[in-house]
Write a protein that holds these residues in place. Structure first.
Motif, PDB file in Angstrom:
ATOM      1  N   LEU A  71      11.561   9.306   7.315  1.00 50.25           N
ATOM      2  CA  LEU A  71      10.666   9.591   6.195  1.00 50.25           C
ATOM      3  C   LEU A  71       9.884   8.355   5.784  1.00 50.25           C
ATOM      4  CD1 LEU A  71      13.120  11.782   4.039  1.00 50.25           C
ATOM      5  CD2 LEU A  71      11.378  12.564   5.674  1.00 50.25           C
ATOM      6  N   ASP A  72       9.680   7.480   6.751  1.00 51.27           N
ATOM      7  CA  ASP A  72       8.992   6.214   6.481  1.00 51.27           C
ATOM      8  C   ASP A  72       7.898   5.995   7.519  1.00 51.27           C
ATOM      9  OD1 ASP A  72       8.168   3.679   5.819  1.00 51.27           O
ATOM     10  OD2 ASP A  72      10.075   2.694   6.309  1.00 51.27           O
ATOM     11  N   ILE A  73       6.671   6.224   7.109  1.00 49.00           N
ATOM     12  CA  ILE A  73       5.546   6.019   8.018  1.00 49.00           C
ATOM     13  C   ILE A  73       5.331   4.543   8.309  1.00 49.00           C
ATOM     14  CG2 ILE A  73       3.031   6.343   8.252  1.00 49.00           C
ATOM     15  CD1 ILE A  73       3.278   8.850   6.610  1.00 49.00           C
ATOM     16  N   GLY A  74       5.796   3.699   7.414  1.00 48.06           N
ATOM     17  CA  GLY A  74       5.629   2.263   7.578  1.00 48.06           C
ATOM     18  C   GLY A  74       4.685   1.667   6.563  1.00 48.06           C
ATOM     19  N   SER A  75       4.013   2.531   5.815  1.00 47.62           N
ATOM     20  CA  SER A  75       3.071   2.071   4.805  1.00 47.62           C
ATOM     21  C   SER A  75       2.737   3.235   3.887  1.00 47.62           C
ATOM     22  CB  SER A  75       1.789   1.531   5.450  1.00 47.62           C
ATOM     23  OG  SER A  75       0.804   1.237   4.476  1.00 47.62           O
ATOM     24  N   THR A  76       2.462   2.907   2.649  1.00 47.59           N
ATOM     25  CA  THR A  76       1.968   3.918   1.711  1.00 47.59           C
ATOM     26  C   THR A  76       0.467   3.778   1.526  1.00 47.59           C
ATOM     27  OG1 THR A  76       2.458   2.457  -0.170  1.00 47.59           O
ATOM     28  CG2 THR A  76       4.171   4.031   0.494  1.00 47.59           C
ATOM     29  N   ASN A  77      -0.136   2.917   2.346  1.00 49.53           N
ATOM     30  CA  ASN A  77      -1.580   2.737   2.298  1.00 49.53           C
ATOM     31  C   ASN A  77      -2.284   4.043   2.624  1.00 49.53           C
ATOM     32  OD1 ASN A  77      -4.274   2.069   3.772  1.00 49.53           O
ATOM     33  ND2 ASN A  77      -3.799   0.201   2.640  1.00 49.53           N
ATOM     34  N   ALA A  78      -3.308   4.366   1.844  1.00 51.63           N
ATOM     35  CA  ALA A  78      -4.017   5.631   2.018  1.00 51.63           C
ATOM     36  C   ALA A  78      -4.611   5.751   3.407  1.00 51.63           C
ATOM     37  CB  ALA A  78      -5.099   5.776   0.952  1.00 51.63           C
ATOM     38  N   GLN A  79      -5.035   4.624   3.995  1.00 55.67           N
ATOM     39  CA  GLN A  79      -5.632   4.677   5.322  1.00 55.67           C
ATOM     40  C   GLN A  79      -4.611   5.095   6.364  1.00 55.67           C
ATOM     41  OE1 GLN A  79      -8.310   1.558   6.415  1.00 55.67           O
ATOM     42  NE2 GLN A  79      -7.826   1.681   8.593  1.00 55.67           N
ATOM     43  N   VAL A  80      -3.374   4.570   6.260  1.00 55.56           N
ATOM     44  CA  VAL A  80      -2.323   4.934   7.210  1.00 55.56           C
ATOM     45  C   VAL A  80      -1.909   6.388   7.012  1.00 55.56           C
ATOM     46  CG1 VAL A  80       0.033   4.449   7.972  1.00 55.56           C
ATOM     47  CG2 VAL A  80      -1.508   2.559   7.381  1.00 55.56           C
ATOM     48  N   LEU A  81      -1.756   6.799   5.771  1.00 52.25           N
ATOM     49  CA  LEU A  81      -1.413   8.192   5.486  1.00 52.25           C
ATOM     50  C   LEU A  81      -2.479   9.139   6.009  1.00 52.25           C
ATOM     51  CD1 LEU A  81      -0.100   7.839   1.821  1.00 52.25           C
ATOM     52  CD2 LEU A  81       1.272   8.414   3.832  1.00 52.25           C
ATOM     53  N   GLY A  82      -3.730   8.689   6.014  1.00 53.05           N
ATOM     54  CA  GLY A  82      -4.846   9.522   6.422  1.00 53.05           C
ATOM     55  C   GLY A  82      -5.168   9.474   7.897  1.00 53.05           C
TER      56      GLY A  82
END
Length: 259
Positions: free
Chosen positions: A90-101
């Motif tokens: 459950l950890d993409i590695g960043s909560t940065n909007a660019q990474v999430l997007g």
């Protein structure tokens, strides 16, 4: 025939931006076909996500569907590289909007199919995907949009960047669909419908390079190499495979309108 339009807000999109668009029915002319296959295929209207599924979308999916988390998925349904670019279940590695997007990649066909069903949809057929991708920016036919065709050729002449850009940065096509060209390859429901027999070692006389989405262009233009990129690797893909630049989007079957 009239069809009911569709406008879906996905479960996994916090901003609710990845709504679907209705692709009106029409005729698809496949590039490669067998001697007995039709030259034209009627495509009923269908719904298609305006954007590829993102890391943020898929994160919400695995939160609610634990069996598709990286540590829990069975090897039968995804290879060892499944979601390898994430830091954990459950950890993409960043909560940065660019990474999430960014478009989610390293996902198997099984996982993509399960996500689409969770969304209330399905994966598009190859015919549907290619039909949607054959539109220009301002016209339903890419052949009538030479500037966009040149841009597509440039995209496919450029290697994928190490870090993919977020979805939705390219202009929407005539149907309101983004990123069908130039971002990631995309799974289709019948990705393995390559022109091969049971023993591909004997198929030396046919093209065995059929791939899934994102290489489609105008099928009638035999001199446009992006038309044939979709044939690369398809015969070697298996449903459990995951690839660093292979993502997907959901499609939806539309019910006929009955007054």
């Amino acid at each position: 025939v009239l069809w009911i339009g569709l406008h879906v807000v996905p479960h996994g999109s916090a901003a609710g931006t990845n709504t679907s668009r209705t692709i009106p029915g029409g005729i698809h002319r496949p590039v490669l076909r067998g001697p007995d296959d039709p030259r034209e295929i009627a495509v009923p209207a269908f719904g298609l996500d305006a954007l590829p599924v993102t890391n943020g979308d898929f994160l919400e999916f695995v939160r609610q569907q634990p069996r598709w988390r990286r540590s829990q998925v069975k090897r039968l349904f995804a290879d060892e590289n499944y979601l390898r670019h994430w830091q954990g279940d459950l950890d993409i590695g960043s909560t940065n909007a660019q990474v999430l997007g960014q478009p989610v990649t390293h996902v198997s066909w099984f996982a993509a199919k399960a996500y689409a069903a969770w969304r209330g949809g399905r994966l598009p057929t190859t015919t549907e995907w290619e039909y949607a991708a054959s539109a220009g920016l301002r016209t339903a036919l890419l052949t009538n949009d030479p500037a966009y065709r040149r841009q597509i050729v440039t995209w496919y002449s450029t290697p994928s960047p190490a870090s993919l850009p977020p979805v939705g940065l390219t202009p929407a096509n005539f149907h309101g669909i983004h990123d069908l060209h130039g971002l990631v390859w995309e799974w289709t429901s019948d990705f393995n419908s390559a022109l091969v027999t049971g023993d591909s070692r004997g198929d030396t006389g046919i093209d065995r390079q059929l791939f899934c989405g994102a290489g489609a262009m105008d099928g009638a233009a035999r001199d446009d190499f992006p038309t044939y990129l979709r044939y690369g690797f398809r015969s070697s893909l298996k449903a459990a495979y995951t690839v660093h630049n292979l993502g997907f989007r959901a499609a939806y079957t539309l019910a006929p309108y009955t007054p």
